[in-house]
Design a protein around this motif. Structure first.
Motif, PDB file in Angstrom:
ATOM      1  N   ASN A 193       0.875  -1.171   0.000  1.00 13.52           N
ATOM      2  CA  ASN A 193       0.000   0.000   0.000  1.00 13.52           C
ATOM      3  C   ASN A 193       0.915   1.224   0.000  1.00 13.52           C
ATOM      4  O   ASN A 193       1.617   1.475   0.964  1.00 13.52           O
ATOM      5  N   LYS A 234       1.761   5.354  -2.006  1.00 10.79           N
ATOM      6  CA  LYS A 234       1.273   6.476  -2.809  1.00 10.79           C
ATOM      7  C   LYS A 234       2.333   6.900  -3.811  1.00 10.79           C
ATOM      8  O   LYS A 234       3.527   6.887  -3.501  1.00 10.79           O
ATOM      9  N   VAL A 257      -3.179   6.431  -4.721  1.00 10.26           N
ATOM     10  CA  VAL A 257      -2.957   5.286  -3.839  1.00 10.26           C
ATOM     11  C   VAL A 257      -2.893   4.021  -4.676  1.00 10.26           C
ATOM     12  O   VAL A 257      -3.745   3.784  -5.527  1.00 10.26           O
TER      13      VAL A 257
END
Length: 535
Positions: free
Chosen positions: A57, A59, A64
């Motif tokens: 996960n 950015k 995202v």
């Protein structure tokens, strides 16, 4: 076609928003920011790759991204992502695929496996997708599906190209568009957002609730809902079928136009319209045909052909013919009946056709002439009777032009049976020249001999014909006449002063109606003995 009007453009813009970055770096506001969740991070000195595994996960560029594993090469600015790749932008746009590659220096992106781009209204699905952020160009090459989730619009094709900078999109290979109102299949489809037009190339078929159209090339304006079909253009709107070199249709304005070899066939009324140029106004229910127009009325074996420089067709709300008007060089053809005039007005509801100006009508070897000829029609193609007025004249050719039976008067009523002239009534100032005949029987044949010339004036008279031959005449109210034996005919009595004979004006075939008249309307051929002048 809302799909074309908005969503194709938004797909390319969405890809551009995701894959825009000049360089890769770490730190505050960096392009790549790792978020909690990665199970393992490793670094390979030889390749310069950083490898992240586990549920990732992170950015980048404000987006995202999720995936099972990823490789990042800082020196070349490359990213590889594998397994359940997902990119989310502002919680409104989502991109999904099995794996992804992006080069930050070349700004080229590649997505493989179950690629999906989706927001709240549309979705693009394909097997693989390439995106060039420098030129803002997105391409799929192995089948794609674009759909509007809210309106049931779907477009599928083998290839798809998106160009947000020029606001264009191209689709090629088995292109199919479907909506609740339209199904369109074509080989190549091009959408230009700036002009709001969809262009299609190659064999194209479109189907709506009440019509079907075909062409090899054309365009459709998604806002005005008007379109143009070219190259083998055809529209089927039962019972009407329209073909032409090009067909333009604007349903909002209820207007249509055809150019080049236009043909409209009404199978219900058995009427066909041909023209080089055709316009149809749905507000006034008027069709206008020019450039050698021709109308065929096919209600019987003897088709009725009508032509003029301009033909105007008036119809009712049920698309049935009310009236046909013709101006200049009017010509009529049937196998048994032909006619010419300067103007025509056919009131179909009354079964009356008016011919005005230099009006001529032919049946077998008879010619009828009047300033106006009113024709009464049965079953759209059968002539019932004709009214010639004023200055009416009729001639009947005998013996290949040696003699002519002739009638003149204020008006003539001619009656027909199966489109053959069987009787003519002359009312007012009736004059006739008639060549009676008799039959002489020999052992081997029956010989017909002309007895002479009968010149008779009367108030009214009736002439009876059979197969173009006069078989009887009835004179009414004190006829005044004179008979000349055949060898003592007075040349001054041989022709009425109204006499005209115009074989060169007479159409010989219906194909002649498709060409300019070779003989001017004012030109006539007057058959008579040399030196004889009309009285």
């Amino acid at each position: 076609m809302k799909l074309f009007n908005t969503y194709l453009y938004r797909i390319a813009l969405s890809l551009s928003a995701i894959f825009v970055c000049a360089q890769f770096s770490y730190g505050q506001g960096s392009w790549l920011e790792l978020l909690p969740g990665a199970k393992k991070l490793s670094y390979d000195d030889k390749t310069g790759k950083q490898r992240l595994t586990g549920f990732l996960n992170f950015k980048y560029q404000g987006n995202v991204m999720f995936c099972d594993s990823a490789h990042y090469k800082e020196r070349t600015g490359e990213v590889w992502a594998y397994g359940k790749v997902q990119i989310n932008k502002a919680d409104t746009l989502n991109l999904f695929c099995d794996s992804m590659y992006y080069n930050g220096k070349t700004r080229l992106a590649k997505l493989w496996g179950h690629v999906r781009i989706r927001d709240r209204e549309y979705k693009l699905t394909t097997d693989s997708l390439d995106y060039d952020a420098r030129s803002s160009k997105a391409i799929y090459r192995n089948k794609g599906r674009l759909e509007n989730i809210t309106t049931n619009e779907v477009l599928t094709s083998v290839y798809g190209y998106f160009y947000p900078n020029t606001e264009e999109a191209f689709f090629k290979g088995n292109v199919v568009y479907k909506s609740d109102e339209l199904k369109l299949t074509t080989d190549t489809l091009h959408y230009n957002y700036l002009v709001h037009k969809v262009f299609f190339y190659g064999p194209t078929v479109g189907t709506t609730k009440d019509a079907k159209f075909y062409c090899d090339k054309g365009w459709y304006h998604v806002e005005t809902e008007e379109g143009l079909l070219t190259s083998h253009a055809k529209i089927e709107q039962i019972p009407r079928v329209i073909t032409g070199d090009s067909l333009y249709y604007a349903p909002k304005r209820k207007f249509a136009e055809g150019r080049g070899n236009v043909q409209m066939l009404d199978t219900a009324q058995k009427v066909q319209f041909n023209a080089g140029f055709f316009t149809s106004d749905g507000k006034t229910l008027t069709d206008v045909l020019t450039d050698y127009p021709l109308i065929r009325i096919m209600k019987s074996k003897d088709t009725l052909f009508l032509r003029a420089d301009t033909l105007v067709h008036l119809r009712d709300t049920l698309e049935k013919t009310l009236r046909i008007r013709g101006g200049r060089d009017v010509r009529i053809f049937q196998n048994k009946i032909q006619g010419v005039a300067d103007s025509l007005d056919y009131k179909k509801t009354d079964s009356i056709m008016d011919l005005w100006g230099n009006a001529h009508f032919w049946s077998y070897n008879s010619e009828l002439i009047g300033d106006t000829i009113r024709v009464f029609i049965k079953n759209d193609t059968l002539i019932d009777k004709a009214h010639l007025y004023p200055h009416a004249f009729a001639a009947n050719e005998l013996d290949s032009g040696r003699y002519y039976n002739q009638l003149s008067g204020k008006e003539i009523w001619s009656y027909f049976k199966n489109n053959e002239l069987v009787r003519s009534d002359v009312n007012g100032q009736a004059k006739t020249i008639f060549y009676p005949e008799e039959e002489e029987k020999t052992d081997s044949a029956v010989v017909v001999k002309r007895m002479g010339l009968n010149r008779i004036y009367s108030t009214d008279l009736k002439v009876y014909l059979d197969s173009g031959e006069v078989v009887g005449i009835t004179y009414i109210n004190q006829p005044d006449g004179k008979f000349y034996p055949i060898d003592k005919i007075n040349p001054e009595e041989q022709f009425l002063k109204e006499f005209k004979w115009n074989p060169l004006l007479r159409p010989k075939t219906w194909q002649e109606l498709l060409e300019p008249r070779k003989v001017p309307s004012e030109m006539v051929e007057e058959k008579k003995d040399p030196g004889v002048r009309n009285k």
